[in-house]
Design a protein around this motif. Structure first.
Motif, PDB file in Angstrom:
ATOM      1  N   GLN A  36      -4.799  -8.310 -12.644  1.00 17.99           N
ATOM      2  CA  GLN A  36      -4.508  -9.636 -12.109  1.00 17.99           C
ATOM      3  C   GLN A  36      -4.972  -9.683 -10.658  1.00 17.99           C
ATOM      4  N   LEU A  37      -5.479 -10.825 -10.265  1.00 18.57           N
ATOM      5  CA  LEU A  37      -5.971 -11.026  -8.901  1.00 18.57           C
ATOM      6  C   LEU A  37      -5.095 -12.061  -8.207  1.00 18.57           C
ATOM      7  N   ALA A 101      -6.155 -11.011  -0.236  1.00 21.30           N
ATOM      8  CA  ALA A 101      -6.185 -10.861  -1.693  1.00 21.30           C
ATOM      9  C   ALA A 101      -5.714  -9.465  -2.073  1.00 21.30           C
ATOM     10  N   TYR A 102      -5.324  -9.342  -3.331  1.00 23.58           N
ATOM     11  CA  TYR A 102      -4.897  -8.036  -3.842  1.00 23.58           C
ATOM     12  C   TYR A 102      -5.049  -8.026  -5.358  1.00 23.58           C
ATOM     13  N   LEU A 103      -5.131  -6.822  -5.898  1.00 21.94           N
ATOM     14  CA  LEU A 103      -5.177  -6.625  -7.349  1.00 21.94           C
ATOM     15  C   LEU A 103      -3.886  -5.979  -7.820  1.00 21.94           C
ATOM     16  N   VAL A 111      -3.332  -3.062  -5.128  1.00 19.00           N
ATOM     17  CA  VAL A 111      -4.422  -2.664  -4.240  1.00 19.00           C
ATOM     18  C   VAL A 111      -4.816  -3.861  -3.374  1.00 19.00           C
ATOM     19  N   ALA A 112      -4.720  -3.720  -2.052  1.00 15.67           N
ATOM     20  CA  ALA A 112      -5.174  -4.780  -1.146  1.00 15.67           C
ATOM     21  C   ALA A 112      -6.698  -4.823  -1.141  1.00 15.67           C
ATOM     22  N   ILE A 113      -7.255  -6.039  -0.989  1.00 14.53           N
ATOM     23  CA  ILE A 113      -8.699  -6.228  -1.082  1.00 14.53           C
ATOM     24  C   ILE A 113      -9.220  -6.886   0.193  1.00 14.53           C
ATOM     25  N   PRO A 114     -10.253  -6.322   0.818  1.00 19.30           N
ATOM     26  CA  PRO A 114     -10.902  -7.027   1.931  1.00 19.30           C
ATOM     27  C   PRO A 114     -11.433  -8.382   1.464  1.00 19.30           C
TER      28      PRO A 114
END
Length: 668
Positions: A36-37, A101-103, A111-114
């Motif tokens: 999931q995003l 954003a994160y997954l 997981v954090a996302i740049p």
């Protein structure tokens, strides 16, 4: 594992609907499936939007959680692209899109996302951040650098600027004003040593009392080797010293442009008694150090009211002894919490609040700097965060869901639920004990038109107040509006009638404590607040400001079109900020005149102006500098300087000397 997110924006055309593109790239070496995003930013995907190549799982205001189609595998090096065809409003500026954003992976790992700034179709200009630069010219329209410009300047001469001031206060008021000025300049300009003793060649500045000047008025008399600041009040003495500080900095840093006088006088007092600056600390949290710095910057601009917007749908930021849940739950956001990541906060716990000890320190600082602190606990709307912490404040039999204009469901305290009033009175008691200025701002803005229309208690209340027909109208509004885009209550609607009863009761309690009630313009709906014990802030447009004044309300002018400092500086995509009220560059903000459109009678109730810093776009503090400076100085001058004394060309030549919050300057 490593991932990156890019969002894109394509406005609607004749051939294609708008598209908010989401591109997730797997930069690692492991395929993922069943993920999931989550992402957030000011933009809000509509809950009824279609999502191409994906599924919309959750949406709370600007927080969105989506997933790819069933069975989809994101391979290493591949990009999953999905497009939303529906937003609550179209993107106008690069900062509108997702900024965190994160997954959530199949096993529950987060997981954090740049996240890169949203890319607008057809826009490739460099994105703008940092305060606009206003270079000091070789020749200025006025000899002395002073913002806001004084009422009467009859000073002349040009001596070499002294290294600093040796302050000689006479009496307790003068001593306190001198100490506040010394501390202020040491904090804002630590390397300049504006206050220094005679042994270090400081020029003597006498600070003395003089009877019969106005509450914030002062006079400065210049001599070859000294100056004298005279005032009736501590506040006037402080403002006189601030003016001297402005003159000194201009003459020291730009000696060929600005002078330091050798003789003559300055006689000054403000045009408005209320010169406010508002900070929303709920959408983004600011540390006590940041709040303190903003107060010092406001004082350097001679602003005298700090409106502290402490609560919102997104967070509650004030310690309340009786309800520790408010800061244990409603002050924090993150994945899995009662409040999800919002407005750029990531999956990790993010937020904070102000302890009572911290508040007292900030209030004391403001008082030293001739400033009142006005707390706002926004009610009955904008209350989602607190209701997450205290669900017992809801009508237990309320059915269905209504949406605020910002996309929060069932976000308003219910005026028909009696436990609400015990809660509110406790809050008022604790807040007024913390803030000795004796003002409680209760908000009252943007209650959804369908609020409480599924509440049996509220429906009974409206029937008792206005009859069965009004009850049926309110029930019909829920059926029409409950799950649609939010719409604000309008005067005369069932929601407005119920809210007015709530405001009347809370206002009566505040007045019983000897305090003044502040509110946004909606607080005046149904004449809910007594005109001699309240003031309201007009924010929608200038016509409403004049209308409220004509009705006898003390009014503070803060139109979103000009004085909301979250609005972008221009129409360009490259500018950061919001755009629902349009845009206002520094010159447009400066040249707006609050008094226009008021009758002679209405002007008696125009008590001042206020800048408003709303924080949806402020995750990046370089955006804060871009949006707030120099426009806050433009509003400060509008609050102090009479219209006939204002000059954009003069202001523009001096504003480059004014300090900013974080020190981010535009690369333009």
């Amino acid at each position: 594992m490593s991932f990156s997110l890019v969002t894109t924006w394509s406005p609607a055309t004749a051939n294609e609907p708008l598209g908010y593109g989401i591109e997730l790239t797997n930069n690692g070496d492991t395929p993922i499936a069943n993920f999931q995003l989550g992402f957030s930013g000011p933009a809000r995907i509509d809950p009824h939007a279609s999502l191409e190549n994906g599924k919309l799982l959750k949406r709370l205001s600007n927080h969105t959680l989506i997933a790819p189609p069933d069975g989809y595998v994101l391979e290493p090096g591949a990009t999953w692209t999905s497009t939303a065809r529906g937003l609550s409003y179209g993107l106008r500026h690069w900062s509108d899109g997702a900024n965190s954003a994160y997954l959530v992976l199949e096993g529950g790992e987060v997981v954090a996302i740049p996240t890169a700034p949203t890319q607008g179709k057809g826009h490739n200009s460099p994105l703008l951040k940092g305060a606009m630069k206003f270079p000091v010219p070789a020749k200025a329209p006025a000899p002395f650098s002073i913002i806001p410009w004084p009422k009467h300047v009859a000073a002349t001469g040009n001596r070499i600027a002294p290294p600093g001031f040796d302050l000689k206060p006479v009496g307790d008021l003068a001593s306190r004003a001198a100490a506040a000025f010394a501390d202020l300049t040491a904090e804002l300009f630590p390397v300049e040593a504006i206050v220094r003793p005679a042994a270090e060649a400081g020029m003597t500045v006498n600070v003395v009392e003089k009877a019969d000047l106005g509450a914030e008025a002062y006079e400065i008399a210049f001599a070859d080797n000294s100056a004298t600041v005279s005032a009736t009040t501590r506040q006037g003495m402080f403002y006189g010293l601030v003016t001297l500080g402005h003159i000194l900095r201009g003459a020291k840093q730009y000696p060929t442009t600005f002078s330091f006088p050798t003789q003559g006088t300055i006689a000054d007092e403000p045009g408005f008694a209320f010169r406010g600056g508002h900070l929303d600390v709920a959408r983004q949290f600011y540390t006590a150090a940041e709040v303190s710095r903003l107060i010092r910057l406001m004082a350097w601009n001679k602003m005298n009211k700090f409106h502290w917007h402490l609560t919102e749908d997104e967070a509650w930021r004030l310690e309340i002894d009786a309800y520790p849940q408010l800061t244990e739950i409603a002050a924090w956001r993150g994945h899995g919490k009662a409040l999800p990541p919002l407005l750029g906060s990531g999956p990790q716990p993010t937020g904070g609040y102000y302890s009572k000890k911290t508040v007292r320190k900030i209030v004391a600082l403001a008082d030293d700097l001739a400033m009142d602190v006005i707390p706002e606990i926004d009610m009955p709307g904008h209350f989602y965060a607190a209701l997450q912490a205290l669900p017992e404040l809801r009508d237990p039999n309320e059915q269905g869901e209504y949406q605020s204009v910002q996309g929060f469901p069932n976000n308003s305290l219910n005026p028909a639920h009696e436990p609400v009033y015990r809660f509110v009175e406790t809050i008022v008691d604790e807040v007024l004990e913390l803030f000795p200025a004796g003002v409680f701002h209760l908000g009252a803005d943007e209650v959804p038109l369908a609020a409480w229309s599924g509440s049996p208690l509220a429906l009974d209340m409206i029937e008792q107040m206005a009859g069965p027909a009004m009850r049926k109208k309110h029930e019909a509004q829920f059926n029409q509006l409950g799950n649609a885009h939010g719409a604000d209550e309008i005067e005369g609607s069932p929601t407005a009638i119920i809210q007015a009863e709530f405001i009347k009761r809370v206002h009566k309690y505040i007045a019983g404590k000897g305090a003044i009630t502040g509110g946004w313009e909606e607080a005046a709906h149904g004449d809910a607040v007594a005109k001699d014990k309240s003031y309201v802030i007009g924010w929608r447009n200038v016509e409403i400001n004049a209308e409220l004044a004509e009705r006898g309300y003390d009014i503070v002018v803060s139109p979103g079109q000009r004085y909301y400092l979250d609005m972008a500086n221009g129409v360009s995509w490259a500018e950061p900020g919001a755009g629902w009220a349009g845009w206002s560059g520094p010159q447009e903000t400066y040249e707006f005149e609050a008094r226009e459109g008021f009758s002679e009678e209405g002007l008696k109730h125009l008590i001042g102006v206020q800048s408003c810093i709303w924080s949806e776009s402020m995750t990046d503090r370089a955006i804060f500098d871009r949006l707030v400076f120099p426009r806050i100085s433009a509003i400060a001058e509008a609050g102090w300087t009479l219209p006939e004394r204002k000059s954009w060309e003069r202001f523009k030549s001096m504003v480059g000397l004014m300090p900013i919050m974080y020190g981010h300057w535009s690369a333009e």
